[in-house]
Design an enzyme around this catalytic site. Structure first.
Site, PDB file in Angstrom:
ATOM      1  N   ARG A  30      13.030   2.911 -25.643  1.00  0.00           N
ATOM      2  CA  ARG A  30      11.801   2.415 -26.235  1.00  0.00           C
ATOM      3  C   ARG A  30      12.050   1.045 -26.859  1.00  0.00           C
ATOM      4  NH1 ARG A  30      10.000   5.836 -23.571  1.00  0.00           N
ATOM      5  NH2 ARG A  30       8.763   7.661 -24.165  1.00  0.00           N
ATOM      6  N   THR A  31      11.045   0.188 -26.762  1.00  0.00           N
ATOM      7  CA  THR A  31      11.092  -1.091 -27.463  1.00  0.00           C
ATOM      8  C   THR A  31      10.572  -0.854 -28.871  1.00  0.00           C
ATOM      9  OG1 THR A  31      10.680  -2.288 -25.403  1.00  0.00           O
ATOM     10  CG2 THR A  31      10.326  -3.482 -27.461  1.00  0.00           C
ATOM     11  N   THR A  32      11.457  -0.875 -29.833  1.00  0.00           N
ATOM     12  CA  THR A  32      11.067  -0.526 -31.199  1.00  0.00           C
ATOM     13  C   THR A  32      10.514  -1.710 -31.978  1.00  0.00           C
ATOM     14  OG1 THR A  32      13.341  -0.889 -31.949  1.00  0.00           O
ATOM     15  CG2 THR A  32      12.735   1.348 -31.299  1.00  0.00           C
ATOM     16  N   TRP A 143       3.983  -5.013 -26.964  1.00  0.00           N
ATOM     17  CA  TRP A 143       3.859  -5.659 -28.279  1.00  0.00           C
ATOM     18  C   TRP A 143       3.112  -6.994 -28.149  1.00  0.00           C
ATOM     19  CZ3 TRP A 143       5.629  -3.360 -32.785  1.00  0.00           C
ATOM     20  CH2 TRP A 143       6.391  -2.198 -32.614  1.00  0.00           C
TER      21      TRP A 143
END
Length: 269
Positions: A30-32, A143
């Site tokens: 996951r891209t946190t 994002w």
């Protein structure tokens, strides 16, 4: 089943010899948080079209790393998008929209361009809203705050005279307006745009207003740059994106050159 001691002395159950465990293969990635990010995108409707503006800086944290990153993208001949936030996610969104456009062309009933109905801005906006919301539900959002500009479309595929300007954020929240701004521009530029906006603005007035707002953002936003792009969508001319160019700046304001505290320092606090 007996216990065995592996390196480090941690007691674990012995695994069959034919089983191999790879530490890097388990779990979803996951891209946190965003890493390489762009800042504000501005949008405004004017008489005869819609215009977007953004600078070309992509920052790596506080480092101004990439100074020629183009964040205004042509989806088709009548739709533009611009995005702030993670630059790699913008590239992913752009690839997705281009792939959809190619699929529509390949599955069309006619091979002639004039017979093919491209997606209008409203359709692209609605599609991105679903994509963003789906990714948010998977806890793996894109994002970005994406601004979509173009024209609405009739049911028969013809383009109307009604311009469209909408925005979608990373959790799928979407809305339309006559003037829009993302990033730090939502705090600084948007009030100025609302004050100066008129529905009958000419193209030159809209461009001058956007350039003034970008210049102010360059003064006040440490993630902004004075190297910018302007893009527009008109019914007759389609979608056009300018080459990057630099805005003139002025740094002789009294507040910039007067020593702070009047103690003969270099101007710092």
């Amino acid at each position: 089943m007996s216990l065995s001691l592996q390196n480090g002395g941690a007691p674990t159950r012995a695994l069959p010899s034919v089983t191999t465990v790879h530490a890097t293969s388990g779990g979803n990635q996951r891209t946190t948080r965003p890493i390489t990010t762009g800042t504000s995108v501005l949008g405004i409707k004017y008489k005869g079209g819609v215009m977007l503006a953004a600078d070309t800086l992509v920052s790596y944290g506080s480092l101004a790393k990439y100074k020629n990153a183009r964040r205004l993208v042509t989806v088709n001949s009548r739709t533009l998008i611009g995005a702030s936030g993670e630059y790699s996610d913008l590239q992913s969104i752009s690839d997705l929209l281009v792939s959809n456009a190619l699929e529509d062309r390949c599955t069309a009933d006619s091979l002639y361009d004039e017979d093919n109905n491209e997606e209008c801005a409203g359709e692209v906006w609605s599609y991105l809203r679903a994509v963003m919301y789906q990714r948010r539900n998977k806890m793996n959002p894109l994002w970005n705050d994406v601004v979509v500009a173009g024209f609405r479309q009739e049911p028969d595929g013809t383009t109307t005279d009604t311009p469209f300007l909408g925005v979608v954020d990373k959790i799928g929240t979407a809305y339309e307006d006559d003037v829009l701004a993302t990033g730090f521009g939502a705090y600084i530029a948007l009030p100025l745009m609302r004050e100066k906006y008129r529905p009958d603005m000419e193209e030159g007035e809209a461009r001058a207003l956007l350039e003034d707002c970008l210049r102010i953002l360059f003064y006040r936003d440490c993630r902004a740059l004075n190297r910018v792009q302007i893009a527009k969508v008109t019914k007759e001319g389609g979608a056009l994106v300018s080459e990057p160019y630099e805005l003139d700046t002025y740094w002789d304001f009294k507040g910039y050159v007067t020593n702070k505290g009047e103690i003969g320092t270099d101007g710092g606090w």
